[in-house]
Enzyme design. Structure first.
Site, PDB file in Angstrom:
ATOM      1  CG  HIS A  16      -2.042   0.909   1.236  1.00  0.00           C
ATOM      2  ND1 HIS A  16      -2.262   1.828   0.239  1.00  0.00           N
ATOM      3  CD2 HIS A  16      -3.042   1.118   2.152  1.00  0.00           C
ATOM      4  CE1 HIS A  16      -3.336   2.540   0.524  1.00  0.00           C
ATOM      5  NE2 HIS A  16      -3.824   2.135   1.686  1.00  0.00           N
ATOM      6  CG  HIS A  20      -2.165   2.381 -10.091  1.00  0.00           C
ATOM      7  ND1 HIS A  20      -3.474   2.156  -9.737  1.00  0.00           N
ATOM      8  CD2 HIS A  20      -1.610   3.077  -9.082  1.00  0.00           C
ATOM      9  CE1 HIS A  20      -3.690   2.699  -8.548  1.00  0.00           C
ATOM     10  NE2 HIS A  20      -2.586   3.260  -8.126  1.00  0.00           N
ATOM     11  CG  ASP A  34       3.592   4.958  -5.264  1.00  0.00           C
ATOM     12  OD1 ASP A  34       3.419   5.657  -4.268  1.00  0.00           O
ATOM     13  OD2 ASP A  34       2.731   4.193  -5.710  1.00  0.00           O
TER      14      ASP A  34
HETATM   15  N1  ACO Z   1       7.343  -4.639 -13.897  1.00  0.00           N
HETATM   16  C1  ACO Z   1       7.317  -5.596 -14.838  1.00  0.00           C
HETATM   17  N2  ACO Z   1       6.213  -6.217 -15.253  1.00  0.00           N
HETATM   18  C2  ACO Z   1       5.051  -5.866 -14.685  1.00  0.00           C
HETATM   19  C3  ACO Z   1       5.003  -4.868 -13.679  1.00  0.00           C
HETATM   20  C4  ACO Z   1       6.212  -4.244 -13.303  1.00  0.00           C
HETATM   21  N3  ACO Z   1       6.209  -3.287 -12.366  1.00  0.00           N
HETATM   22  N4  ACO Z   1       3.725  -4.686 -13.282  1.00  0.00           N
HETATM   23  C5  ACO Z   1       2.998  -5.557 -13.998  1.00  0.00           C
HETATM   24  N5  ACO Z   1       3.793  -6.262 -14.845  1.00  0.00           N
HETATM   25  C6  ACO Z   1       3.355  -7.233 -15.867  1.00  0.00           C
HETATM   26  C7  ACO Z   1       2.910  -8.535 -15.242  1.00  0.00           C
HETATM   27  O1  ACO Z   1       3.990  -9.454 -15.163  1.00  0.00           O
HETATM   28  C8  ACO Z   1       1.847  -8.980 -16.220  1.00  0.00           C
HETATM   29  O2  ACO Z   1       2.489  -9.475 -17.366  1.00  0.00           O
HETATM   30  P1  ACO Z   1       1.793 -10.661 -18.239  1.00  0.00           P
HETATM   31  O3  ACO Z   1       0.509 -10.078 -18.756  1.00  0.00           O
HETATM   32  O4  ACO Z   1       2.779 -10.960 -19.298  1.00  0.00           O
HETATM   33  O5  ACO Z   1       1.559 -11.784 -17.273  1.00  0.00           O
HETATM   34  C9  ACO Z   1       1.171  -7.676 -16.639  1.00  0.00           C
HETATM   35  O6  ACO Z   1       2.190  -6.670 -16.485  1.00  0.00           O
HETATM   36  C10 ACO Z   1      -0.044  -7.315 -15.813  1.00  0.00           C
HETATM   37  O7  ACO Z   1       0.337  -7.371 -14.452  1.00  0.00           O
HETATM   38  P2  ACO Z   1      -0.671  -7.626 -13.249  1.00  0.00           P
HETATM   39  O8  ACO Z   1       0.107  -8.122 -12.078  1.00  0.00           O
HETATM   40  O9  ACO Z   1      -1.829  -8.436 -13.728  1.00  0.00           O
HETATM   41  O10 ACO Z   1      -1.203  -6.174 -12.970  1.00  0.00           O
HETATM   42  P3  ACO Z   1      -1.881  -5.761 -11.661  1.00  0.00           P
HETATM   43  O11 ACO Z   1      -2.873  -4.725 -12.007  1.00  0.00           O
HETATM   44  O12 ACO Z   1      -2.384  -6.920 -10.919  1.00  0.00           O
HETATM   45  O13 ACO Z   1      -0.687  -5.141 -10.798  1.00  0.00           O
HETATM   46  C11 ACO Z   1       0.702  -3.632  -9.674  1.00  0.00           C
HETATM   47  C12 ACO Z   1      -0.558  -3.806 -10.541  1.00  0.00           C
HETATM   48  C13 ACO Z   1       0.578  -4.501  -8.406  1.00  0.00           C
HETATM   49  C14 ACO Z   1       0.784  -2.182  -9.245  1.00  0.00           C
HETATM   50  C15 ACO Z   1       1.928  -4.036 -10.484  1.00  0.00           C
HETATM   51  O14 ACO Z   1       1.993  -3.272 -11.658  1.00  0.00           O
HETATM   52  C16 ACO Z   1       3.227  -3.916  -9.702  1.00  0.00           C
HETATM   53  O15 ACO Z   1       3.594  -4.843  -8.968  1.00  0.00           O
HETATM   54  N6  ACO Z   1       3.953  -2.763  -9.843  1.00  0.00           N
HETATM   55  C17 ACO Z   1       5.176  -2.516  -9.124  1.00  0.00           C
HETATM   56  C18 ACO Z   1       4.885  -2.098  -7.698  1.00  0.00           C
HETATM   57  C19 ACO Z   1       4.328  -0.692  -7.602  1.00  0.00           C
HETATM   58  O16 ACO Z   1       4.829   0.261  -8.177  1.00  0.00           O
HETATM   59  N7  ACO Z   1       3.243  -0.597  -6.812  1.00  0.00           N
HETATM   60  C20 ACO Z   1       2.618   0.682  -6.526  1.00  0.00           C
HETATM   61  C21 ACO Z   1       1.440   0.944  -7.372  1.00  0.00           C
HETATM   62  S1  ACO Z   1       0.587   2.305  -6.754  1.00  0.00           S
HETATM   63  C22 ACO Z   1      -0.397   1.688  -5.552  1.00  0.00           C
HETATM   64  O17 ACO Z   1      -0.978   0.637  -5.724  1.00  0.00           O
HETATM   65  C23 ACO Z   1      -0.567   2.470  -4.267  1.00  0.00           C
END
Ligand code: ACO
Length: 431
Positions: A267, A308, A366
């Site tokens: 979070h 996101h 972020d």
């Molecule tokens: N780096 C590389 N690949 C990524 C990333 C990333 N940061 N984020 C998502 N992907 C890829 C996944 O591997 C997936 O690939 P695929 O379709 O080939 O399997 C695709 O993008 C979709 O990813 P999901 O996990 O389904 O997306 P989700 O919406 O569930 O996740 C999240 C969102 C958790 C924010 C993710 O993008 C992440 O972990 N980001 C990095 C952490 C971060 O910055 N978090 C803060 C976000 S702001 C907030 O929530 C307060």
């Protein structure tokens, strides 16, 4: 007027129920499932409440697909450009932009509450010298309920308002003290001649032996971070505040629960994770290696600050803060530091790379707020504390709204029980 409904049929026995569809002012309609159990004996299953509205709210609207964020109907872009944090807090709390008189009354009122009871200061000495400032925040904000008994009647609207003002006003003081305690620095009194953000910077960074000076670009960047993080509708910490208060608990305890929820890395910890990632990459030449890891299906590694859960095209807050981040790096002349150079190159590569483009993985709020806070020499363990301070405006607004909402009940989710069926106790000697 006939109500819009959906009919749910239990295919096991043909029993049906018509459930009303509730329409918001904007956004997706919602099925009112409250009659479902009475009529069909069924509950709904929704871990993490991804598909469940827990309340009606007038405060914040998000359209993740279109990249829209509104506070009380006002686009975040306009507030970021034209408002300040206290005015935005007033808007969130009271539902309208303040008149001239209302604004100055509110600012004056908040300033009246910036000091903490002298007794509260003793708490800071009780913590271990290397306590995480978020641990201190959870403890000290909760402990405020032991000091301000004169405003704890949650059924009294004026008490609720005073508690809300106290929380908003005291949060920067407690936050700054939680940092200073660990560094053996004296705890300064707040300065009410400064504005909200300047005063926080003063309490964080001033030393008694020198005149305090703060760069206006730093104040501008912090002001933006505060406005952009002030509310984000029913996220985990806000829902925690609502759930805790649904039992009638006092607001200091409930906001303390919200801080605890925000502390989790999924979070509030993302901007801190961005800096840890940049420090790990160290050198811009190493970026391709990390990009390859992020793309590798067999590697769990992810680029922090990209993507996101809700904003699938772009994060409107990231768009606003990106510019402030670049301005700040130019003003502070820190753009030549390896960490910021790595950040710039990483951003550029990710914005051009097919993998990131296809998946809409652009830098999120972020990513930029992490860089800004690092450029301001903010200690890494204070990043989430700053998020908590900013989000206090949202938490108290959501709490105030909830306390007036006649439909709210004590929060009590159901479960699908998967444990043992009834069985008989076996005496210890026979086991
Ligand atoms: N780096 C590389 N690949 C990524 C990333 C990333 N940061 N984020 C998502 N992907 C890829 C996944 O591997 C997936 O690939 P695929 O379709 O080939 O399997 C695709 O993008 C979709 O990813 P999901 O996990 O389904 O997306 P989700 O919406 O569930 O996740 C999240 C969102 C958790 C924010 C993710 O993008 C992440 O972990 N980001 C990095 C952490 C971060 O910055 N978090 C803060 C976000 S702001 C907030 O929530 C307060």
């Amino acid at each position: 007027m006939t109500k819009n409904t959906v009919t749910i049929t239990d295919n096991r026995n043909g029993n049906k129920v018509d459930l009303e569809i509730l329409d918001p002012t904007i956004g997706s309609s919602t099925i009112d499932i409250r009659q479902l159990h009475n009529k069909l004996g069924l509950f709904t299953y929704d871990p993490g409440f991804q598909a469940t509205a827990s309340c009606k709210s007038d405060i914040t609207y998000i359209d993740g697909d279109k990249g829209i964020l509104l506070y009380r109907g006002y686009p975040i872009e306009q507030l970021a450009e034209q408002s300040n944090y206290l005015e935005t807090s007033y808007l969130l709390m009271y539902g309208h932009l303040p008149s001239h008189v209302e604004y100055y009354d509110f600012v004056g009122m908040i300033k009246q509450h910036t000091m903490v009871h002298e007794g509260v200061k003793h708490f800071f000495n009780g913590f271990h010298h290397d306590a995480h400032p978020m641990a201190i925040m959870v403890g000290v904000v909760g402990a405020l309920s032991a000091f301000y008994h004169d405003s704890l009647d949650i059924n009294n609207a004026r008490h609720r308002e005073i508690s809300a003002h106290r929380l908003l006003a005291k949060m920067p003081t407690i936050a700054a003290y939680s940092h200073r305690r660990a560094h053996g620095l004296p705890l300064p009194y707040p300065r009410n001649d400064l504005d909200f953000i300047e005063n926080f910077m003063y309490m964080m960074f001033s030393v008694p032996s020198e005149e305090f000076k703060v760069d206006p670009a730093a104040v501008r960047a912090m002001r933006l971070i505060f406005i952009l993080h002030a509310d984000h509708e029913q996220n985990a910490s806000t829902s925690t505040v609502r759930l805790a208060s649904s039992s009638g608990a006092n607001p200091f305890a409930c906001i303390s629960a919200g801080i605890a929820s925000l502390w989790g890395p999924a979070h509030g910890g993302a901007n801190e994770a961005v800096i840890r990632m940049l420090e790990e990459i160290k050198n811009p030449d190493e970026i391709p290696k990390y990009i390859e890891r992020a793309k590798d299906k067999n590697d769990d590694y992810r680029l922090m600050g990209f993507g996101h859960r809700i904003y699938k095209n772009y994060d409107p807050r990231a768009k606003i803060i990106r510019e402030a981040c670049n301005d700040l790096l130019n003003v502070l002349d820190s753009s030549n530091q390896p960490l910021f150079e790595t950040a710039r190159q990483l951003e550029k590569i990710a914005l051009e790379d097919e993998y990131f483009l296809e998946r809409n993985l652009y830098p999120n709020v972020d990513f930029y707020s992490g860089i800004i806070l690092k450029a301001l020499d903010m200690p890494l363990n204070m990043f989430t504390v700053i998020f908590a301070m900013a989000r206090t405006a949202g938490w108290i607004s959501q709490w105030l709204e909830m306390m007036e909402d006649k439909e709210q009940r004590i929060g009590r989710p159901r479960q699908i029980y998967t444990g043992a069926k009834v069985r008989d106790y076996v005496d210890l000697s026979k086991r």
